[in-house]
Design a protein around this motif. Sequence first.
Motif, PDB file in Angstrom:
ATOM      1  N   VAL A  89       0.852  -1.072   0.110  1.00  0.00           N
ATOM      2  CA  VAL A  89      -0.102  -0.177  -0.122  1.00  0.00           C
ATOM      3  C   VAL A  89       1.145   1.143   0.079  1.00  0.00           C
ATOM      4  N   GLU A  90       0.586   2.022  -1.044  1.00  0.00           N
ATOM      5  CA  GLU A  90       1.442   3.285  -1.007  1.00  0.00           C
ATOM      6  C   GLU A  90       1.575   4.340  -0.053  1.00  0.00           C
ATOM      7  N   SER A  91       2.201   5.022   0.157  1.00  0.00           N
ATOM      8  CA  SER A  91       2.150   6.092   1.284  1.00  0.00           C
ATOM      9  C   SER A  91       0.941   6.931   1.176  1.00  0.00           C
ATOM     10  N   PHE A  92      -0.060   6.980   2.116  1.00  0.00           N
ATOM     11  CA  PHE A  92      -1.211   7.640   2.192  1.00  0.00           C
ATOM     12  C   PHE A  92      -1.236   8.590   3.577  1.00  0.00           C
ATOM     13  N   ASP A  93      -2.165   9.327   3.644  1.00  0.00           N
ATOM     14  CA  ASP A  93      -2.574  10.071   4.797  1.00  0.00           C
ATOM     15  C   ASP A  93      -3.878   9.593   5.476  1.00  0.00           C
ATOM     16  N   ALA A  94      -3.543   9.190   6.537  1.00  0.00           N
ATOM     17  CA  ALA A  94      -4.896   8.249   7.081  1.00  0.00           C
ATOM     18  C   ALA A  94      -5.177   8.507   8.615  1.00  0.00           C
ATOM     19  N   GLU A  95      -6.401   8.648   8.925  1.00  0.00           N
ATOM     20  CA  GLU A  95      -6.813   8.286  10.349  1.00  0.00           C
ATOM     21  C   GLU A  95      -6.393   6.816  10.768  1.00  0.00           C
ATOM     22  N   PRO A  96      -6.084   6.624  12.080  1.00  0.00           N
ATOM     23  CA  PRO A  96      -5.929   5.340  12.562  1.00  0.00           C
ATOM     24  C   PRO A  96      -6.905   4.165  12.092  1.00  0.00           C
ATOM     25  N   ILE A  97      -8.118   4.828  11.973  1.00  0.00           N
ATOM     26  CA  ILE A  97      -9.375   3.858  11.822  1.00  0.00           C
ATOM     27  C   ILE A  97      -9.297   3.213  10.244  1.00  0.00           C
ATOM     28  N   ASP A  98      -8.487   3.896   9.545  1.00  0.00           N
ATOM     29  CA  ASP A  98      -8.545   3.731   7.988  1.00  0.00           C
ATOM     30  C   ASP A  98      -7.532   2.662   7.842  1.00  0.00           C
TER      31      ASP A  98
END
Length: 227
Positions: free
Chosen positions: A132-141
């Motif tokens: 999974v490429e780098s992404f901006d996420a909330e922990p729930i994601d």
Amino acid sequence: MKALAIDSASPCLTIMAENNDLSSTIILDIGMHQSEKILPAIGQVLKDVNLPVNEIEFGSLCLGPGTFTGLRLSFAALKGIHATYNFPIYAFDSLKVYANPFLELKKPVLSVLDAKKKRFYVSLFRESKVSVESFDAEPIDVKKILDNEEEVILTGPDADYFSEIYETIDPNQKFIIIGSKNTNTAYQLLKLGKKAFESGAESLKEFEGPVYIRPSEAEEAKITASK
């Protein structure tokens, strides 16, 4: 190998110089004061290994994600030296740099970096490759990309912080936590840079800069104002 590497993607600045069998590293967990220390630290590690600036064969740095100010600092510093001495610069995804020591292990590797505002920059690696490429996420994601039947290596400067939050979401997830804060992440940059240098890989172009996953606060304000 005669090289210089800078990791300033997080508030913990790491700089390493190598001159054949000599190496020197400075780690400064100083947050917003990186701009005051980065040039003296570069000068110090080069002095420690007796490496004249004109003999540097290549430089390595983190491409992003990471802090806006930190990434700009390392790009400005290395590109400033490069402008005079014209050595290649290689840039690598920050989360891959943090995951790199563990990619040969037969376990998934989750690399994380605090993105503030209760979010994280996240990337997942399986079988030595990006899953999974780098992404901006909330922990729930992140729960969507993990299987809590698996034991996952959790790394990155903010691995401990992420684990604390994630435990409230999925207490059954099994993590092996190997944080990279206050460790020599620049060493991984040198390893990746050496591989790129020896293979003749394309270096950073003059016009290329850091890669930001999230807009800066100024850019977010512009977007909000235009709505």
